[in-house]
Design a protein around this motif. Structure first.
Motif, short mmCIF file in Angstrom:
data_model
loop_
_atom_site.label_atom_id
_atom_site.label_comp_id
_atom_site.label_asym_id
_atom_site.label_seq_id
_atom_site.Cartn_x
_atom_site.Cartn_y
_atom_site.Cartn_z
N THR A 72 0.80 -1.23 0.00
CA THR A 72 0.00 0.00 0.00
C THR A 72 0.83 1.28 0.00
O THR A 72 0.29 2.36 -0.21
N ALA A 73 2.14 1.19 0.23
CA ALA A 73 2.96 2.40 0.39
C ALA A 73 3.37 2.97 -0.96
O ALA A 73 3.89 2.27 -1.83
N VAL A 74 3.10 4.27 -1.13
CA VAL A 74 3.45 4.97 -2.36
C VAL A 74 4.19 6.26 -1.99
O VAL A 74 3.74 7.03 -1.15
N LEU A 75 5.32 6.48 -2.64
CA LEU A 75 6.10 7.70 -2.44
C LEU A 75 5.71 8.73 -3.49
O LEU A 75 5.56 8.41 -4.67
N PHE A 131 7.60 13.34 -8.85
CA PHE A 131 8.09 11.95 -8.86
C PHE A 131 7.19 11.09 -8.00
O PHE A 131 6.78 11.52 -6.91
N THR A 132 6.85 9.91 -8.47
CA THR A 132 6.11 8.94 -7.67
C THR A 132 6.75 7.56 -7.82
O THR A 132 7.38 7.28 -8.85
N GLU A 133 6.55 6.74 -6.81
CA GLU A 133 7.15 5.41 -6.85
C GLU A 133 6.41 4.51 -5.86
O GLU A 133 6.14 4.91 -4.71
N ASP A 134 6.06 3.30 -6.29
CA ASP A 134 5.51 2.30 -5.38
C ASP A 134 6.65 1.76 -4.52
O ASP A 134 7.75 1.48 -5.02
N LEU A 135 6.38 1.61 -3.23
CA LEU A 135 7.43 1.18 -2.30
C LEU A 135 7.17 -0.24 -1.81
O LEU A 135 6.01 -0.66 -1.64
N THR A 136 8.25 -0.94 -1.57
CA THR A 136 8.17 -2.27 -0.97
C THR A 136 8.48 -2.15 0.52
O THR A 136 9.52 -1.60 0.89
N THR A 137 7.59 -2.63 1.35
CA THR A 137 7.80 -2.54 2.81
C THR A 137 7.75 -3.93 3.43
O THR A 137 7.15 -4.86 2.88
#
Length: 236
Positions: free
Chosen positions: A29-32, A43-49
């Motif tokens: 669910t985390a998005v930068l 800038f956007t990026e899907d994050l792995t947590t």
């Protein structure tokens, strides 16, 4: 605010919190997102947590850190969900064209007579002090001094030190511990609530430093100082 040179990758940690408490985001669910001061998303990026991640280290690519002004900032937002409930964690950083000064937070602490626990590096905003002096005496004058390779460079670094110290002095009464203990060793300071003499010393030394850089500038303080103390920048 953390400060970085423009036009380079910026890597920084973002603490994830929900209702003021550390929050582990639901997987996937985390998005930068990184925005300019205007709110424009750069800038956007899907994050792995992971299952225990409450701090995420993110990197903003250099092309999104270009500036054309004396300084700028970026707004870093991580949007996520915790047990299905959306939340945002936001931090910011400052960008400047080039960091020319060599003074460090430890130099400011040495002048103020405090330790790192009382005044951590992140609370010493040398970049803000540098910018304020640029606005006061001009960027060209300060930059030329900072790369002069002679006494002007030393005085310019001192000016940044004392400007930063003046920003911190109002909070010293609440920062300075009167007693510290480390096992069998205990250190006790004399109780001190009035830092007016320290403020005056910083003002006088700032005036002297500015006068040496550009004698035509009137900083608004008395330009007179004599001291035999060790130089806070060079140690000499």
């Amino acid at each position: 605010m953390r400060t970085f040179e423009a036009g380079k990758d910026v890597t920084l940690p973002v603490s994830l919190t929900y209702n003021g408490q550390p929050a582990v985001p639901d997987i996937g669910t985390a998005v930068l997102s990184v925005a300019a001061p205007t709110g424009e998303v750069l800038f956007t990026e899907d994050l792995t947590t992971g299952a225990t991640d409450v701090v995420i280290v993110v990197t903003v690519p250099a092309e999104h850190n270009e500036i054309s002004t004396a300084f700028s900032r970026r707004i870093v937002r991580i949007s996520a969900e915790r047990e299905g409930i959306p939340f945002d964690s936001v931090t910011m950083y400052r960008l400047v064209p080039t960091i020319l000064y060599t003074v460090r937070p430890a130099d400011v602490r040495a002048f103020l007579g405090v330790n790192e626990g009382e005044l951590p590096d992140e609370d010493v905003d040398l970049a803000a002090a540098h910018l304020n002096l640029e606005f006061e005496i001009s960027r060209a004058t300060l930059s030329a001094a900072l790369v002069s390779g002679d006494v002007a460079e030393m005085r310019a670094n001192e000016a940044i030190l004392y400007r930063a110290a003046l920003d911190i002095i109002p909070s010293l009464a609440n920062r300075v511990a009167q007693e510290e203990s480390d096992g069998a060793l205990t250190f006790r300071r004399n109780t001190r609530k009035d830092f007016s003499e320290l403020k005056k010393a910083a003002e006088d030394r700032l005036s002297a430093a500015l006068a040496a850089i550009n004698p035509t500038i009137d900083p608004g303080y008395a330009i007179l100082i004599t001291t035999t103390d060790a130089d806070p920048v060079t140690g000499g």
